[in-house]
Design a protein around this motif. Structure first.
Motif, PDB file in Angstrom:
ATOM      1  N   HIS A  79      14.286   5.665  19.355  1.00  0.00           N
ATOM      2  CA  HIS A  79      14.281   5.722  17.886  1.00  0.00           C
ATOM      3  C   HIS A  79      12.851   5.934  17.374  1.00  0.00           C
ATOM      4  N   HIS A  80      11.916   5.177  17.959  1.00  0.00           N
ATOM      5  CA  HIS A  80      10.508   5.298  17.566  1.00  0.00           C
ATOM      6  C   HIS A  80       9.980   6.698  17.887  1.00  0.00           C
ATOM      7  N   ARG A  81      10.336   7.199  19.078  1.00  0.00           N
ATOM      8  CA  ARG A  81       9.897   8.542  19.483  1.00  0.00           C
ATOM      9  C   ARG A  81      10.435   9.589  18.513  1.00  0.00           C
ATOM     10  N   LEU A  82      11.722   9.485  18.195  1.00  0.00           N
ATOM     11  CA  LEU A  82      12.310  10.462  17.272  1.00  0.00           C
ATOM     12  C   LEU A  82      11.691  10.358  15.886  1.00  0.00           C
ATOM     13  N   ALA A  83      11.460   9.113  15.442  1.00  0.00           N
ATOM     14  CA  ALA A  83      10.838   8.926  14.125  1.00  0.00           C
ATOM     15  C   ALA A  83       9.430   9.508  14.133  1.00  0.00           C
ATOM     16  N   THR A  84       8.693   9.273  15.216  1.00  0.00           N
ATOM     17  CA  THR A  84       7.330   9.805  15.325  1.00  0.00           C
ATOM     18  C   THR A  84       7.358  11.328  15.333  1.00  0.00           C
ATOM     19  N   GLU A  85       8.267  11.896  16.129  1.00  0.00           N
ATOM     20  CA  GLU A  85       8.389  13.354  16.161  1.00  0.00           C
ATOM     21  C   GLU A  85       8.736  13.903  14.774  1.00  0.00           C
ATOM     22  N   GLY A  86       9.601  13.191  14.067  1.00  0.00           N
ATOM     23  CA  GLY A  86       9.973  13.599  12.708  1.00  0.00           C
ATOM     24  C   GLY A  86       8.772  13.573  11.778  1.00  0.00           C
ATOM     25  N   GLU A  87       7.966  12.528  11.891  1.00  0.00           N
ATOM     26  CA  GLU A  87       6.754  12.420  11.071  1.00  0.00           C
ATOM     27  C   GLU A  87       5.786  13.549  11.393  1.00  0.00           C
ATOM     28  N   VAL A  88       5.608  13.820  12.694  1.00  0.00           N
ATOM     29  CA  VAL A  88       4.694  14.893  13.109  1.00  0.00           C
ATOM     30  C   VAL A  88       5.196  16.224  12.551  1.00  0.00           C
ATOM     31  N   ARG A  89       6.484  16.488  12.700  1.00  0.00           N
ATOM     32  CA  ARG A  89       7.066  17.730  12.200  1.00  0.00           C
ATOM     33  C   ARG A  89       6.887  17.842  10.689  1.00  0.00           C
ATOM     34  N   LYS A  90       7.134  16.720   9.998  1.00  0.00           N
ATOM     35  CA  LYS A  90       6.989  16.720   8.536  1.00  0.00           C
ATOM     36  C   LYS A  90       5.542  17.024   8.144  1.00  0.00           C
ATOM     37  N   ARG A  91       4.569  16.394   8.829  1.00  0.00           N
ATOM     38  CA  ARG A  91       3.155  16.667   8.529  1.00  0.00           C
ATOM     39  C   ARG A  91       2.803  18.115   8.835  1.00  0.00           C
ATOM     40  N   GLU A  92       3.335  18.619   9.956  1.00  0.00           N
ATOM     41  CA  GLU A  92       3.062  20.017  10.305  1.00  0.00           C
ATOM     42  C   GLU A  92       3.640  20.969   9.250  1.00  0.00           C
ATOM     43  N   GLU A  93       4.847  20.636   8.775  1.00  0.00           N
ATOM     44  CA  GLU A  93       5.445  21.477   7.725  1.00  0.00           C
ATOM     45  C   GLU A  93       4.616  21.409   6.447  1.00  0.00           C
ATOM     46  N   GLU A  94       4.204  20.185   6.070  1.00  0.00           N
ATOM     47  CA  GLU A  94       3.382  20.032   4.859  1.00  0.00           C
ATOM     48  C   GLU A  94       2.059  20.787   5.019  1.00  0.00           C
ATOM     49  N   GLU A  95       1.475  20.672   6.231  1.00  0.00           N
ATOM     50  CA  GLU A  95       0.215  21.371   6.500  1.00  0.00           C
ATOM     51  C   GLU A  95       0.444  22.881   6.422  1.00  0.00           C
ATOM     52  N   GLY A  96       1.548  23.337   6.983  1.00  0.00           N
ATOM     53  CA  GLY A  96       1.877  24.760   6.918  1.00  0.00           C
ATOM     54  C   GLY A  96       2.074  25.225   5.489  1.00  0.00           C
ATOM     55  N   GLU A  97       2.790  24.392   4.694  1.00  0.00           N
ATOM     56  CA  GLU A  97       3.004  24.741   3.280  1.00  0.00           C
ATOM     57  C   GLU A  97       1.671  24.755   2.535  1.00  0.00           C
ATOM     58  N   ARG A  98       0.830  23.787   2.820  1.00  0.00           N
ATOM     59  CA  ARG A  98      -0.475  23.723   2.173  1.00  0.00           C
ATOM     60  C   ARG A  98      -1.312  24.958   2.556  1.00  0.00           C
ATOM     61  N   SER A  99      -1.294  25.278   3.847  1.00  0.00           N
ATOM     62  CA  SER A  99      -2.044  26.449   4.309  1.00  0.00           C
ATOM     63  C   SER A  99      -1.504  27.721   3.643  1.00  0.00           C
ATOM     64  N   ALA A 100      -0.177  27.812   3.546  1.00  0.00           N
ATOM     65  CA  ALA A 100       0.421  28.994   2.916  1.00  0.00           C
ATOM     66  C   ALA A 100       0.040  29.047   1.448  1.00  0.00           C
ATOM     67  N   ALA A 101       0.081  27.883   0.781  1.00  0.00           N
ATOM     68  CA  ALA A 101      -0.272  27.841  -0.639  1.00  0.00           C
ATOM     69  C   ALA A 101      -1.737  28.206  -0.820  1.00  0.00           C
ATOM     70  N   GLU A 102      -2.596  27.680   0.071  1.00  0.00           N
ATOM     71  CA  GLU A 102      -4.023  28.011  -0.008  1.00  0.00           C
ATOM     72  C   GLU A 102      -4.246  29.501   0.243  1.00  0.00           C
ATOM     73  N   ALA A 103      -3.489  30.065   1.203  1.00  0.00           N
ATOM     74  CA  ALA A 103      -3.631  31.489   1.498  1.00  0.00           C
ATOM     75  C   ALA A 103      -3.181  32.318   0.293  1.00  0.00           C
TER      76      ALA A 103
END
Length: 110
Positions: A79-103
């Motif tokens: 459960h912790h691993r999946l939650a952590t992976e979910g958090e990482v994915r969410k941050r990566e998506e937010e970072e990707g969205e931020r990078s796209a918005a900045e671009a």
């Protein structure tokens, strides 16, 4: 002399009966003691068998509890691993969205 002989015969016969009764009583006592010893041994064996059953049941309960605790721990880790992976994915998506918005912002400024 005849009377003394009869008395002696009676005395010996009486002593023989007394001795016979004592022997029978001794045999009866010995048999009773053997029976008591046999019952005691059976009871000791029964108690030992009961204790062995209890010991095995305790071991099984402990093993089952340990397995249950281990399964729960693995489930929590997953459960912790999946939650952590979910958090990482969410941050990566937010970072990707931020990078796209900045671009896009950079492109719009150009």
């Amino acid at each position: 002399a005849k009377r003394r002989e009869e008395e002696e015969h009676h005395r010996l016969a009486t002593e023989g009966e007394v001795r016979k009764r004592e022997e029978e009583e001794g045999e009866r006592s010995a048999a009773e003691a053997e029976e008591a010893k046999r019952r005691e041994e059976e009871e000791t064996q029964r108690l030992a068998a009961d204790e062995e059953v209890r010991k095995k049941e305790d071991e099984e309960r402990n093993r089952s509890a340990t397995e249950s605790e281990e399964a729960k721990r693995r489930e929590e880790e997953e459960h912790h691993r999946l939650a952590t992976e979910g958090e990482v994915r969410k941050r990566e998506e937010e970072e990707g969205e931020r990078s796209a918005a900045e671009a896009e912002e950079a492109k719009r400024r150009e």
